[in-house]
Design a protein around this motif. Structure first.
Motif, PDB file in Angstrom:
ATOM      1  N   ALA A  32      69.967  42.243  23.912  1.00 47.54           N
ATOM      2  CA  ALA A  32      69.171  42.085  25.042  1.00 47.54           C
ATOM      3  C   ALA A  32      67.850  42.491  24.630  1.00 47.54           C
ATOM      4  CB  ALA A  32      69.671  43.069  26.273  1.00 47.54           C
ATOM      5  N   HIS A  36      64.429  39.743  24.918  1.00 48.89           N
ATOM      6  CA  HIS A  36      63.256  40.535  25.459  1.00 48.89           C
ATOM      7  C   HIS A  36      62.014  40.366  24.454  1.00 48.89           C
ATOM      8  CE1 HIS A  36      60.736  42.755  28.268  1.00 48.89           C
ATOM      9  NE2 HIS A  36      60.255  43.335  27.200  1.00 48.89           N
ATOM     10  N   ALA A  56      72.654  36.417  23.507  1.00 45.45           N
ATOM     11  CA  ALA A  56      72.408  37.234  24.809  1.00 45.45           C
ATOM     12  C   ALA A  56      73.375  36.733  25.852  1.00 45.45           C
ATOM     13  CB  ALA A  56      70.975  37.001  25.400  1.00 45.45           C
ATOM     14  N   GLU A  60      76.222  39.019  27.177  1.00 50.42           N
ATOM     15  CA  GLU A  60      75.402  39.620  28.606  1.00 50.42           C
ATOM     16  C   GLU A  60      76.107  40.352  29.536  1.00 50.42           C
ATOM     17  OE1 GLU A  60      72.748  40.308  31.488  1.00 50.42           O
ATOM     18  OE2 GLU A  60      72.133  39.358  29.498  1.00 50.42           O
TER      19      GLU A  60
END
Ligand code: ZN
Length: 428
Positions: A32, A36, A56, A60
């Motif tokens: 993550a 980002h 991701a 997730e």
């Protein structure tokens, strides 16, 4: 190396599983963070961005499909009281919050979790009263917020078998639609529907704790509780690997004398009448032990509830409040009754486990198996039994005890199951 799992006695498989899950959870966080970073770093190679997005997506949330080695958002840790299920839950929470690895025991994340002060770890311990719906709703709501430490929100319910039905439903909703960064750790004696609802169970990964080996229990009694080594060895063997039971046997003379009474049963079985007498004595001893265990807390809970509700009251709304109070008292009485029943079954089960240990000793003596007896103090008696009964007769008796436990677990009336068992123990 101090390690968050150090106090978990003899649960190597469980520790492995939890460590792997914590590593996989850490990978989710890294994934993550990478996405980002990529998203905020401006233009990037589209292939890289796709790859990161795919990673991701694959990782997730914690509720991924990787059930074998990975992380999931809801767990049920089962095991008999004293086997260390809440110790395991807290250690796992620390491993999830660990800033350096999977539970180093030294970083801020590990330290505050174990000390009970981590902002993103909530521990629910019902003190006497059951966990009510209000408490559970507030908890679920807070658990859905973004973790302040940037890792996970962890909710530990130390006695999930004591959730009220409404609280269970509130929890189920959260477990069914988990917030992406929330992890629920439920501790319960078993996954029997009396302990955990079938629907909650179906949403959780179940992790059973084993009964630890006697050597591991003895070691921890010496190290943590300062018990003398020879007493620790005796208690650990007699408790057949049950940590809490071993600690009680080592330190509580009453627990020792109750055990002595149970182990006196085999030599008292001299006829039909004696078998029925022994059954009554066993049932009554379990009732007395359970009563001693719950009487004090029952009274304290009742007093606390009455204080909380306020006695008397004459103002507006007092009549309505009184009706509500009566309902709450009734609910409390209902739960206390079911807890008393449970305490009786637990006490009876402990006695049956002791008895099974005796007949196991007779069986191993008859087979001349090179294993240490469970009950060193009745080993001579078991040996004498073995000569009378042979291996076959010893086995039949051991099976009778095992069947009795299973029957009670399946809700056969304890007295009926115990009487049938005593007759077999007498006749063979
Ligand atoms: Zn750490």
């Amino acid at each position: 190396m101090p390690d968050v799992f150090a106090d978990l006695v003899g649960q190597d498989d469980v520790v492995d599983t939890l460590r792997r899950a914590a590593a996989s959870a850490a990978a989710v966080l890294r994934g993550a963070a990478a996405v980002h970073a990529a998203a905020t770093a401006g233009p990037v190679d589209p292939d890289d961005a796709d790859a990161l997005a795919a990673e991701a997506e694959a990782t997730e949330g914690a509720g991924g499909a990787d059930q074998e080695s990975g992380m999931t958002h809801a767990w049920i840790l089962t095991g008999p009281p004293g086997s260390g299920r809440s110790v395991a839950a807290r250690a796992f929470a620390a491993a999830l919050q660990c800033l350096r690895g999977t539970g180093c025991g030294e970083c801020q994340g590990c330290h505050t979790t174990l000390a009970g002060t981590h902002a993103d770890v909530r521990l629910v311990v019902p003190e006497g009263l059951s966990i009510g719906v209000g408490e559970m709703r507030a908890l679920v709501l807070r658990a859905a917020s973004t973790p302040s430490g940037g890792r996970w929100q962890v909710v530990i319910v130390s006695d999930a078998d004591r959730l009220t039905e409404a609280a269970g439903n509130a929890l189920l909703k959260a477990v069914e639609e988990p917030p992406p960064r929330t992890v629920f750790l439920l501790c319960a004696p078993s996954t029997h529907p009396d302990d955990v609802s079938v629907t909650i169970r179906s949403r959780c990964r179940v992790l059973p704790l084993r009964q630890p080996a006697p050597e591991a229990v003895a070691e921890v009694l010496v190290r943590r509780d300062g018990v003398a080594p020879d007493v620790a060895r005796w208690a650990a063997a007699a408790a057949q690997g049950h940590v809490g039971r071993a600690r009680r046997l080592a330190g509580d003379p009453e627990a020792r004398s109750r055990r002595d009474a149970v182990l006196a049963v085999p030599r008292r079985l001299t006829g039909v009448g004696a078998a029925f007498d022994a059954a009554s004595a066993l049932i009554e001893a379990a009732e007395a032990e359970a009563e001693a265990a719950v009487t004090e807390s029952d009274a304290a809970e009742r007093a606390a509830l009455q204080t909380a509700l306020g006695a008397g009251g004459t103002g507006r709304g007092a009549a309505g409040a009184m009706r509500g109070a009566a309902g709450q008292l009734k609910e409390l009485e209902k739960r206390q009754k079911s807890r008393a029943t449970r305490a009786q079954r637990d006490a009876l089960d402990r006695a049956l486990v002791d008895l099974a240990g005796f007949y196991r000793d007779a069986l191993t003596a008859a087979l001349r198996a090179p294993v240490a007896p469970v009950h060193t103090d009745t080993a001579a008696l078991a040996e004498a039994g073995a000569q009378r009964w042979d291996a076959e007769g010893s086995l039949r008796r051991l099976e009778a005890v095992v069947e009795c436990r299973a029957a009670i677990e399946a809700n056969v009336k304890p007295r009926i199951a115990v009487e049938a068992m005593m007759l077999t123990l007498w006749k063979g």
